[in-house]
Design a protein around this motif. Structure first.
Motif, PDB file in Angstrom:
ATOM      1  N   GLY A  90      -4.750  10.787  -8.276  1.00  0.00           N
ATOM      2  CA  GLY A  90      -4.730  11.310  -6.921  1.00  0.00           C
ATOM      3  C   GLY A  90      -3.404  10.911  -6.296  1.00  0.00           C
ATOM      4  O   GLY A  90      -2.678  10.098  -6.856  1.00  0.00           O
ATOM      5  N   VAL A  91      -3.109  11.500  -5.134  1.00  0.00           N
ATOM      6  CA  VAL A  91      -1.854  11.155  -4.453  1.00  0.00           C
ATOM      7  C   VAL A  91      -2.194  10.333  -3.210  1.00  0.00           C
ATOM      8  O   VAL A  91      -3.051  10.733  -2.412  1.00  0.00           O
ATOM      9  N   VAL A  92      -1.542   9.189  -3.067  1.00  0.00           N
ATOM     10  CA  VAL A  92      -1.789   8.304  -1.927  1.00  0.00           C
ATOM     11  C   VAL A  92      -0.489   8.064  -1.169  1.00  0.00           C
ATOM     12  O   VAL A  92       0.514   7.662  -1.756  1.00  0.00           O
ATOM     13  N   ILE A  93      -0.535   8.322   0.149  1.00  0.00           N
ATOM     14  CA  ILE A  93       0.572   7.920   1.028  1.00  0.00           C
ATOM     15  C   ILE A  93       0.151   6.599   1.648  1.00  0.00           C
ATOM     16  O   ILE A  93      -0.975   6.467   2.136  1.00  0.00           O
ATOM     17  N   ILE A  94       1.038   5.607   1.606  1.00  0.00           N
ATOM     18  CA  ILE A  94       0.671   4.311   2.180  1.00  0.00           C
ATOM     19  C   ILE A  94       1.823   3.777   3.019  1.00  0.00           C
ATOM     20  O   ILE A  94       2.994   4.009   2.708  1.00  0.00           O
ATOM     21  N   GLY A  95       1.485   3.076   4.107  1.00  0.00           N
ATOM     22  CA  GLY A  95       2.527   2.492   4.933  1.00  0.00           C
ATOM     23  C   GLY A  95       1.955   1.458   5.888  1.00  0.00           C
ATOM     24  O   GLY A  95       0.756   1.437   6.150  1.00  0.00           O
ATOM     25  N   THR A  96       2.844   0.592   6.379  1.00  0.00           N
ATOM     26  CA  THR A  96       2.463  -0.361   7.426  1.00  0.00           C
ATOM     27  C   THR A  96       2.742   0.317   8.766  1.00  0.00           C
ATOM     28  O   THR A  96       3.802   0.919   8.957  1.00  0.00           O
ATOM     29  N   VAL A  97       1.780   0.223   9.683  1.00  0.00           N
ATOM     30  CA  VAL A  97       1.855   1.018  10.916  1.00  0.00           C
ATOM     31  C   VAL A  97       2.932   0.540  11.890  1.00  0.00           C
ATOM     32  O   VAL A  97       3.469  -0.570  11.746  1.00  0.00           O
ATOM     33  N   LYS A  98       3.176   1.365  12.874  1.00  0.00           N
ATOM     34  CA  LYS A  98       4.260   1.128  13.846  1.00  0.00           C
ATOM     35  C   LYS A  98       4.158  -0.257  14.503  1.00  0.00           C
ATOM     36  O   LYS A  98       3.085  -0.699  14.894  1.00  0.00           O
ATOM     37  N   GLY A  99       5.305  -0.922  14.567  1.00  0.00           N
ATOM     38  CA  GLY A  99       5.378  -2.238  15.226  1.00  0.00           C
ATOM     39  C   GLY A  99       5.121  -3.392  14.288  1.00  0.00           C
ATOM     40  O   GLY A  99       5.297  -4.555  14.657  1.00  0.00           O
ATOM     41  N   ASP A 100       4.712  -3.086  13.056  1.00  0.00           N
ATOM     42  CA  ASP A 100       4.315  -4.145  12.109  1.00  0.00           C
ATOM     43  C   ASP A 100       5.261  -4.174  10.903  1.00  0.00           C
ATOM     44  O   ASP A 100       5.507  -3.147  10.284  1.00  0.00           O
ATOM     45  N   LEU A 101       5.770  -5.389  10.607  1.00  0.00           N
ATOM     46  CA  LEU A 101       6.763  -5.512   9.527  1.00  0.00           C
ATOM     47  C   LEU A 101       6.200  -6.180   8.273  1.00  0.00           C
ATOM     48  O   LEU A 101       6.923  -6.419   7.315  1.00  0.00           O
ATOM     49  N   HIS A 102       4.918  -6.517   8.283  1.00  0.00           N
ATOM     50  CA  HIS A 102       4.318  -7.194   7.119  1.00  0.00           C
ATOM     51  C   HIS A 102       4.085  -6.186   5.995  1.00  0.00           C
ATOM     52  O   HIS A 102       3.456  -5.155   6.222  1.00  0.00           O
ATOM     53  N   ASP A 103       4.561  -6.514   4.776  1.00  0.00           N
ATOM     54  CA  ASP A 103       4.338  -5.532   3.701  1.00  0.00           C
ATOM     55  C   ASP A 103       3.883  -6.131   2.371  1.00  0.00           C
ATOM     56  O   ASP A 103       3.735  -5.404   1.392  1.00  0.00           O
ATOM     57  N   GLY A 117      -3.446   4.543 -11.777  1.00  0.00           N
ATOM     58  CA  GLY A 117      -3.111   5.933 -12.102  1.00  0.00           C
ATOM     59  C   GLY A 117      -2.821   6.826 -10.917  1.00  0.00           C
ATOM     60  O   GLY A 117      -2.590   8.019 -11.079  1.00  0.00           O
ATOM     61  N   PHE A 118      -2.830   6.265  -9.697  1.00  0.00           N
ATOM     62  CA  PHE A 118      -2.530   7.088  -8.528  1.00  0.00           C
ATOM     63  C   PHE A 118      -1.018   7.272  -8.387  1.00  0.00           C
ATOM     64  O   PHE A 118      -0.241   6.383  -8.732  1.00  0.00           O
ATOM     65  N   HIS A 119      -0.620   8.432  -7.863  1.00  0.00           N
ATOM     66  CA  HIS A 119       0.789   8.642  -7.514  1.00  0.00           C
ATOM     67  C   HIS A 119       0.960   8.113  -6.092  1.00  0.00           C
ATOM     68  O   HIS A 119       0.241   8.525  -5.177  1.00  0.00           O
ATOM     69  N   ILE A 120       1.904   7.188  -5.906  1.00  0.00           N
ATOM     70  CA  ILE A 120       2.064   6.518  -4.611  1.00  0.00           C
ATOM     71  C   ILE A 120       3.325   6.983  -3.905  1.00  0.00           C
ATOM     72  O   ILE A 120       4.411   6.984  -4.489  1.00  0.00           O
ATOM     73  N   VAL A 121       3.166   7.354  -2.633  1.00  0.00           N
ATOM     74  CA  VAL A 121       4.325   7.591  -1.773  1.00  0.00           C
ATOM     75  C   VAL A 121       4.307   6.467  -0.745  1.00  0.00           C
ATOM     76  O   VAL A 121       3.437   6.427   0.128  1.00  0.00           O
ATOM     77  N   ASP A 122       5.235   5.511  -0.894  1.00  0.00           N
ATOM     78  CA  ASP A 122       5.246   4.337  -0.023  1.00  0.00           C
ATOM     79  C   ASP A 122       6.229   4.576   1.115  1.00  0.00           C
ATOM     80  O   ASP A 122       7.437   4.672   0.897  1.00  0.00           O
ATOM     81  N   LEU A 123       5.687   4.660   2.343  1.00  0.00           N
ATOM     82  CA  LEU A 123       6.540   4.959   3.502  1.00  0.00           C
ATOM     83  C   LEU A 123       7.188   3.701   4.069  1.00  0.00           C
ATOM     84  O   LEU A 123       7.980   3.791   5.012  1.00  0.00           O
ATOM     85  N   GLY A 124       6.812   2.519   3.554  1.00  0.00           N
ATOM     86  CA  GLY A 124       7.439   1.285   4.012  1.00  0.00           C
ATOM     87  C   GLY A 124       6.747   0.680   5.222  1.00  0.00           C
ATOM     88  O   GLY A 124       5.531   0.790   5.356  1.00  0.00           O
ATOM     89  N   ILE A 125       7.550   0.058   6.095  1.00  0.00           N
ATOM     90  CA  ILE A 125       6.998  -0.668   7.246  1.00  0.00           C
ATOM     91  C   ILE A 125       7.333   0.046   8.548  1.00  0.00           C
ATOM     92  O   ILE A 125       8.191   0.931   8.567  1.00  0.00           O
ATOM     93  N   ASP A 126       6.628  -0.353   9.630  1.00  0.00           N
ATOM     94  CA  ASP A 126       6.949   0.138  10.978  1.00  0.00           C
ATOM     95  C   ASP A 126       6.968   1.667  11.014  1.00  0.00           C
ATOM     96  O   ASP A 126       7.895   2.272  11.559  1.00  0.00           O
ATOM     97  N   VAL A 127       5.944   2.273  10.419  1.00  0.00           N
ATOM     98  CA  VAL A 127       5.897   3.740  10.316  1.00  0.00           C
ATOM     99  C   VAL A 127       5.170   4.318  11.536  1.00  0.00           C
ATOM    100  O   VAL A 127       4.022   3.952  11.822  1.00  0.00           O
ATOM    101  N   SER A 128       5.823   5.212  12.234  1.00  0.00           N
ATOM    102  CA  SER A 128       5.240   5.795  13.449  1.00  0.00           C
ATOM    103  C   SER A 128       4.137   6.783  13.083  1.00  0.00           C
ATOM    104  O   SER A 128       4.112   7.306  11.966  1.00  0.00           O
ATOM    105  N   PRO A 129       3.229   7.088  14.046  1.00  0.00           N
ATOM    106  CA  PRO A 129       2.213   8.114  13.788  1.00  0.00           C
ATOM    107  C   PRO A 129       2.852   9.432  13.335  1.00  0.00           C
ATOM    108  O   PRO A 129       2.381  10.066  12.386  1.00  0.00           O
ATOM    109  N   ALA A 130       3.963   9.817  13.985  1.00  0.00           N
ATOM    110  CA  ALA A 130       4.645  11.064  13.596  1.00  0.00           C
ATOM    111  C   ALA A 130       5.188  10.962  12.170  1.00  0.00           C
ATOM    112  O   ALA A 130       5.210  11.963  11.437  1.00  0.00           O
ATOM    113  N   GLY A 131       5.602   9.761  11.777  1.00  0.00           N
ATOM    114  CA  GLY A 131       6.105   9.554  10.412  1.00  0.00           C
ATOM    115  C   GLY A 131       5.002   9.821   9.394  1.00  0.00           C
ATOM    116  O   GLY A 131       5.247  10.447   8.345  1.00  0.00           O
TER     117      GLY A 131
END
Ligand code: B12
Length: 211
Positions: A90-103, A117-131
């Motif tokens: 499956g495809v998973v987008i993952i990220g730490t939400v806006k304002g948070d730098l813990h990863d 076996g999942f395909h991961i798209v890692d958006l990183g940290i401090d990701v905004s809702p729009a992101g």
């Protein structure tokens, strides 16, 4: 061959990345295919690591080195998987939400999901809702994972889920949330589809979400 598979499983559990990669290469040289190596040795190894973590025989450092050994093996196998058109779990987008730098925790969850076996798209940290919304449009994931470590940034999870709904994408994805301050109650309150207190259960949760 079975003996090499067993040795590989042990090396991953112990977090011996170099030793594990050598055995993966040995199996490939012997004609074994990438998917068999993942299914027969690597995924079962991560299941053992997950169980040991849950029973408190393993802690974060062991989980991290095992996850890294797993990732080291996957870098050898992923090009071959892509070549043989094996479908990801499956495809998973993952990220730490806006304002948070813990990863650290988010990265462990991502590594364990990758290992399963999942395909991961890692958006990183401090990701905004729009992101998150933009990334859903671009990647069409099955699952979106949100991480927060601060009580102050838990609210960003709610904002993110609301933004996904406002964009008309809520029914297109399953949303799972995690991070030390979270609870199942909070996850339910903000309309997430699932919550997991750790990476091992996150893998089970994601597999369940894929049916
Ligand atoms: C390391 C750390 C930092 C590092 C982060 C480095 C990094 N790259 O991540 C640094 C130094 C940058 C940092 C900064 C701050 N921190 Co800090 N930090 C920690 C600390 C010590 C460990 C967190 C950690 O990595 N735990 C280990 C991981 C493996 O656990 P985990 O994140 O919970 O992840 C697991 C599960 O939660 C779950 N999970 C996690 N994400 C996800 C996502 C999904 C989808 C799923 C399903 C599951 C899941 O699975 C993971 C693996 O099993 C904690 C204390 C603690 N014991 O938690 C404080 C802590 C979180 N920080 C705290 C604070 C206050 C801060 C600061 C505000 C400090 C300051 N005054 O500057 C800043 C905030 C910066 C910001 N805007 O984010 C407080 C939060 C208090 C609160 N209730 O809000 C804590 C609890 C410390 C404390 N006791 O006061 N911190």
């Amino acid at each position: 061959m079975q003996e090499i598979y067993d040795q590989l499983k042990e090396k991953v559990i112990k977090g011996d990345q170099n030793g594990a990669r050598e055995l993966v290469q040995k199996l490939l040289d012997g004609g074994e295919n990438a998917k068999a190596i993942i299914d027969t040795a690597l995924v079962p190894a991560m299941d053992v690591v997950g169980d040991k973590f849950q029973s408190q025989e393993f802690f974060i450092p062991e989980l991290l080195v095992a996850a890294r050994a797993m990732e080291g093996c996957l870098t050898l196998l992923q090009p071959l998987l892509a070549a043989s058109d094996a479908k990801p779990a499956g495809v998973v987008i993952i990220g730490t939400v806006k304002g948070d730098l813990h990863d650290i925790g988010k990265n462990i969850v991502a590594a364990m999901l990758k290992g399963a076996g999942f395909h991961i798209v890692d958006l990183g940290i401090d990701v905004s809702p729009a992101g998150f919304v933009d990334a859903i449009k671009a990647n069409k994931p099955d699952i979106v994972g949100l991480s927060a470590l601060l009580t102050t940034t838990m609210k960003s999870m709610k904002d993110t889920i609301e933004a996904i709904s406002a964009a008309g994408l809520r029914d297109a994805v399953k949303i799972m949330v995690g991070g030390a301050p979270l609870t199942q109650d909070y996850a339910s309150e903000i309309g997430a589809d699932g919550y997991s207190p750790d990476a091992a259960q996150a893998v089970k949760l994601a597999k369940g979400m894929m049916g």
